[in-house]
Design a protein around this motif. Structure first.
Motif, PDB file in Angstrom:
ATOM      1  N   ALA A  25     -31.193  -4.187  -0.400  1.00  8.46           N
ATOM      2  CA  ALA A  25     -32.164  -4.991   0.357  1.00  8.46           C
ATOM      3  C   ALA A  25     -31.565  -5.590   1.619  1.00  8.46           C
ATOM      4  CB  ALA A  25     -32.716  -6.098  -0.541  1.00  8.46           C
ATOM      5  N   GLN A  26     -30.339  -6.086   1.531  1.00  9.28           N
ATOM      6  CA  GLN A  26     -29.726  -6.757   2.669  1.00  9.28           C
ATOM      7  C   GLN A  26     -28.287  -6.279   2.851  1.00  9.28           C
ATOM      8  OE1 GLN A  26     -31.209  -8.815   4.798  1.00  9.28           O
ATOM      9  NE2 GLN A  26     -33.167  -8.811   3.690  1.00  9.28           N
ATOM     10  N   PRO A  27     -27.841  -6.138   4.094  1.00 12.21           N
ATOM     11  CA  PRO A  27     -26.428  -5.833   4.329  1.00 12.21           C
ATOM     12  C   PRO A  27     -25.556  -6.993   3.872  1.00 12.21           C
ATOM     13  CG  PRO A  27     -27.751  -5.476   6.316  1.00 12.21           C
ATOM     14  CD  PRO A  27     -28.603  -6.227   5.345  1.00 12.21           C
ATOM     15  N   VAL A  28     -24.304  -6.685   3.576  1.00 12.06           N
ATOM     16  CA  VAL A  28     -23.351  -7.729   3.215  1.00 12.06           C
ATOM     17  C   VAL A  28     -23.127  -8.629   4.429  1.00 12.06           C
ATOM     18  CG1 VAL A  28     -20.994  -8.202   2.482  1.00 12.06           C
ATOM     19  CG2 VAL A  28     -22.240  -6.265   1.500  1.00 12.06           C
ATOM     20  N   HIS A  29     -23.281  -9.936   4.233  1.00 10.26           N
ATOM     21  CA  HIS A  29     -23.092 -10.876   5.341  1.00 10.26           C
ATOM     22  C   HIS A  29     -21.609 -11.133   5.550  1.00 10.26           C
ATOM     23  CE1 HIS A  29     -23.761 -14.200   8.066  1.00 10.26           C
ATOM     24  NE2 HIS A  29     -22.992 -14.965   7.299  1.00 10.26           N
ATOM     25  N   THR A  30     -21.171 -11.184   6.783  1.00  7.26           N
ATOM     26  CA  THR A  30     -19.783 -11.495   7.085  1.00  7.26           C
ATOM     27  C   THR A  30     -19.696 -12.536   8.191  1.00  7.26           C
ATOM     28  OG1 THR A  30     -17.652 -10.586   7.817  1.00  7.26           O
ATOM     29  CG2 THR A  30     -19.632  -9.570   8.747  1.00  7.26           C
ATOM     30  N   THR A  31     -18.729 -13.410   8.056  1.00  8.00           N
ATOM     31  CA  THR A  31     -18.453 -14.414   9.097  1.00  8.00           C
ATOM     32  C   THR A  31     -17.230 -14.020   9.916  1.00  8.00           C
ATOM     33  OG1 THR A  31     -17.108 -15.705   7.548  1.00  8.00           O
ATOM     34  CG2 THR A  31     -19.461 -16.252   7.701  1.00  8.00           C
ATOM     35  N   CYS A  32     -16.710 -12.829   9.657  1.00  6.29           N
ATOM     36  CA  CYS A  32     -15.490 -12.369  10.323  1.00  6.29           C
ATOM     37  C   CYS A  32     -15.791 -11.947  11.757  1.00  6.29           C
ATOM     38  CB  CYS A  32     -14.901 -11.196   9.546  1.00  6.29           C
ATOM     39  SG  CYS A  32     -13.454 -10.449  10.330  1.00  6.29           S
ATOM     40  N   ALA A  33     -15.143 -12.601  12.706  1.00  2.00           N
ATOM     41  CA  ALA A  33     -15.382 -12.293  14.124  1.00  2.00           C
ATOM     42  C   ALA A  33     -14.881 -10.908  14.496  1.00  2.00           C
ATOM     43  CB  ALA A  33     -14.704 -13.345  14.996  1.00  2.00           C
ATOM     44  N   GLN A  34     -13.878 -10.394  13.764  1.00  2.00           N
ATOM     45  CA  GLN A  34     -13.295  -9.087  14.083  1.00  2.00           C
ATOM     46  C   GLN A  34     -13.902  -7.960  13.238  1.00  2.00           C
ATOM     47  OE1 GLN A  34     -10.945 -11.711  13.057  1.00  2.00           O
ATOM     48  NE2 GLN A  34     -11.140 -12.423  15.168  1.00  2.00           N
ATOM     49  N   SER A  35     -14.985  -8.234  12.541  1.00  2.00           N
ATOM     50  CA  SER A  35     -15.521  -7.246  11.610  1.00  2.00           C
ATOM     51  C   SER A  35     -15.952  -5.969  12.323  1.00  2.00           C
ATOM     52  CB  SER A  35     -16.719  -7.821  10.847  1.00  2.00           C
ATOM     53  OG  SER A  35     -17.248  -6.843   9.969  1.00  2.00           O
ATOM     54  N   LEU A  36     -15.632  -4.847  11.700  1.00  2.00           N
ATOM     55  CA  LEU A  36     -16.048  -3.553  12.250  1.00  2.00           C
ATOM     56  C   LEU A  36     -17.571  -3.437  12.298  1.00  2.00           C
ATOM     57  CD1 LEU A  36     -17.008  -1.424   9.686  1.00  2.00           C
ATOM     58  CD2 LEU A  36     -14.602  -1.802   9.128  1.00  2.00           C
ATOM     59  N   ARG A  37     -18.270  -4.247  11.504  1.00  2.00           N
ATOM     60  CA  ARG A  37     -19.734  -4.237  11.527  1.00  2.00           C
ATOM     61  C   ARG A  37     -20.284  -4.759  12.852  1.00  2.00           C
ATOM     62  NH1 ARG A  37     -17.919  -5.029   6.661  1.00  2.00           N
ATOM     63  NH2 ARG A  37     -18.885  -4.014   4.851  1.00  2.00           N
ATOM     64  N   LYS A  38     -19.428  -5.410  13.624  1.00  2.00           N
ATOM     65  CA  LYS A  38     -19.835  -5.940  14.918  1.00  2.00           C
ATOM     66  C   LYS A  38     -19.407  -5.030  16.068  1.00  2.00           C
ATOM     67  CE  LYS A  38     -19.727 -10.659  13.118  1.00  2.00           C
ATOM     68  NZ  LYS A  38     -19.166 -12.024  13.234  1.00  2.00           N
ATOM     69  N   SER A  39     -18.996  -3.834  15.725  1.00  2.00           N
ATOM     70  CA  SER A  39     -18.578  -2.871  16.739  1.00  2.00           C
ATOM     71  C   SER A  39     -19.736  -2.563  17.689  1.00  2.00           C
ATOM     72  CB  SER A  39     -18.106  -1.578  16.077  1.00  2.00           C
ATOM     73  OG  SER A  39     -17.912  -0.562  17.040  1.00  2.00           O
ATOM     74  N   GLU A  40     -19.394  -2.350  18.941  1.00  2.00           N
ATOM     75  CA  GLU A  40     -20.384  -1.966  19.944  1.00  2.00           C
ATOM     76  C   GLU A  40     -20.303  -0.483  20.278  1.00  2.00           C
ATOM     77  OE1 GLU A  40     -19.900  -4.534  23.292  1.00  2.00           O
ATOM     78  OE2 GLU A  40     -20.485  -6.346  22.176  1.00  2.00           O
ATOM     79  N   ASP A  41     -19.493   0.261  19.505  1.00  2.00           N
ATOM     80  CA  ASP A  41     -19.385   1.701  19.720  1.00  2.00           C
ATOM     81  C   ASP A  41     -20.692   2.364  19.291  1.00  2.00           C
ATOM     82  OD1 ASP A  41     -17.644   4.184  20.204  1.00  2.00           O
ATOM     83  OD2 ASP A  41     -18.441   4.521  18.196  1.00  2.00           O
ATOM     84  N   GLU A  42     -21.384   2.972  20.231  1.00  2.00           N
ATOM     85  CA  GLU A  42     -22.730   3.477  19.990  1.00  2.00           C
ATOM     86  C   GLU A  42     -22.770   4.590  18.942  1.00  2.00           C
ATOM     87  OE1 GLU A  42     -26.539   5.354  22.489  1.00  2.00           O
ATOM     88  OE2 GLU A  42     -24.768   4.598  23.542  1.00  2.00           O
ATOM     89  N   SER A  43     -21.824   5.520  18.998  1.00  2.00           N
ATOM     90  CA  SER A  43     -21.850   6.634  18.057  1.00  2.00           C
ATOM     91  C   SER A  43     -21.637   6.149  16.625  1.00  2.00           C
ATOM     92  CB  SER A  43     -20.782   7.673  18.424  1.00  2.00           C
ATOM     93  OG  SER A  43     -19.481   7.119  18.339  1.00  2.00           O
TER      94      SER A  43
END
Length: 351
Positions: free
Chosen positions: A25-43
């Motif tokens: 239902a929901q993605p795992v929430h992270t407070t990590c500023a360096q998380s790969l989930r915050k990547s801006e790599d489009e591919s």
């Protein structure tokens, strides 16, 4: 629906729902500023599904799900399998503790993971302390540790395996000191359901019995877990997750050949993508790099005479290019060396 057979397809069949997956239902929430989930790599962000269903549990596979998944060959589905035979086994799979890897109680909220393969590039690397400094360490297959701690560390948090790898590794790596799989306190075991023999293994394991039929007949699976088997820390990867990894990241050209049904990513590849979906920072060690010819096949080989072996069921070159691309795009950090006796090339461990 009528049973589908692999022999009836000259190459991997593609369906309208091939790229449809069960999601939480929901993605795992992270407070990590360096998380790969915050990547801006489009591919990467276009392909990555943060809430893909990772694990399979009892009750997941009803007749509707069976019909959908029976369009895909193992380990990506249940093609050529019998529902009445499989259903009782699938309903044994426990719901284990989630998340797989919780953040540490102290720190910045980041989950930092090392995924350690068995490639010869690690021999003489001196990376053991760096590996062990991560919050969690993934290993798989013939994870020889004793005598190689300086190069590969000695901690294991997650061990990824198939029935074949857990039974074959002690045989193939015995002469290098491998007696049993890692058994650290609190370790979590993750199984890749590669084929029918794995489900027969699961049946024996989850009932604490001997395997009743098939390749592992009369073997008692629980004895292979060094006394650390615990249902609450045992996980079975979902066929949708395995197919998603193949389809979106490791879709080999070999799937267009008559041998398509045996082609799949390596256990190490599945371990890397499991880490990408459960960790914020992922650093990988002991995986194939562009200069693989300089190194022995396994780090357990104490000389450089044993060269890297490629098997027909894995596309090693595609995986090599994928790890390099993910490294260059700062999704992961891939351990690389200048030469057989050198240190890091352009590797920078993510913090």
């Amino acid at each position: 629906m009528p049973m589908l057979f692999r022999k009836d397809f000259k190459k991997m069949p593609r369906w309208d729902f091939d790229d449809v997956y069960i999601q939480d239902a929901q993605p795992v929430h992270t407070t990590c500023a360096q998380s790969l989930r915050k990547s801006e790599d489009e591919s990467f962000t276009k392909a990555f599904i943060p809430n893909i269903r990772l694990f399979m549990y009892k009750g997941d596979i009803n007749i509707s799900e069976w019909n959908r998944l029976s369009h895909f060959n193992n380990p990506f589905g249940f093609m050529q399998a019998n529902y009445s035979e499989m259903k009782p086994i699938l309903d044994l799979i426990p719901k284990a503790q989630e998340p797989l890897l919780p953040p540490k109680t102290e720190g910045d909220g980041c989950v930092r993971c090392a995924v350690v393969g068995t490639a010869g590039i690690l021999y003489g690397s001196g990376k053991g302390k760096e590996i062990d400094a991560h919050d969690y360490v993934f290993r798989m297959n013939g994870a020889v540790i004793t005598g190689f701690e300086d190069d590969v560390g000695d901690r294991t948090s997650v061990y990824v395996h198939t029935a074949h790898s857990i039974t074959a590794s002690p045989y193939f790596f015995k002469k290098y000191g491998f007696k049993e799989i890692p058994h650290d306190e609190g370790i979590k075991y993750v199984m890749i359901p590669e084929g029918m023999r794995d489900y027969q293994w699961l049946e024996g394991l989850l009932t604490s019995n001997r395997v009743s039929r098939g390749q592992y007949h009369n073997i008692r699976p629980v004895t292979y877990y060094a006394g650390k088997f615990n249902e609450s820390r045992f996980y079975v990867l979902h066929p949708d997750f395995l197919r998603y990894v193949r389809n979106r990241f490791l879709l080999s050209r070999r799937l267009n050949s008559s041998n398509w049904a045996i082609v799949r990513p390596t256990n190490g590849a599945f371990a890397i993508f499991l880490a990408l979906h459960t960790c914020d920072v992922v650093n990988i060690y002991g995986f194939i790099t562009e200069d693989y010819k300089k190194y022995p096949n396994y780090y357990a080989h104490r000389d450089f005479k044993s060269r890297v072996v490629f098997y027909a069921n894995h596309d090693h070159i595609l995986e090599m290019k994928t790890w390099k691309k993910l490294h260059d795009n700062k999704i992961i950090s891939l351990y690389q060396r200048l030469d057989s006796g050198g240190d890091l090339a352009n590797n920078t461990t993510r913090n």
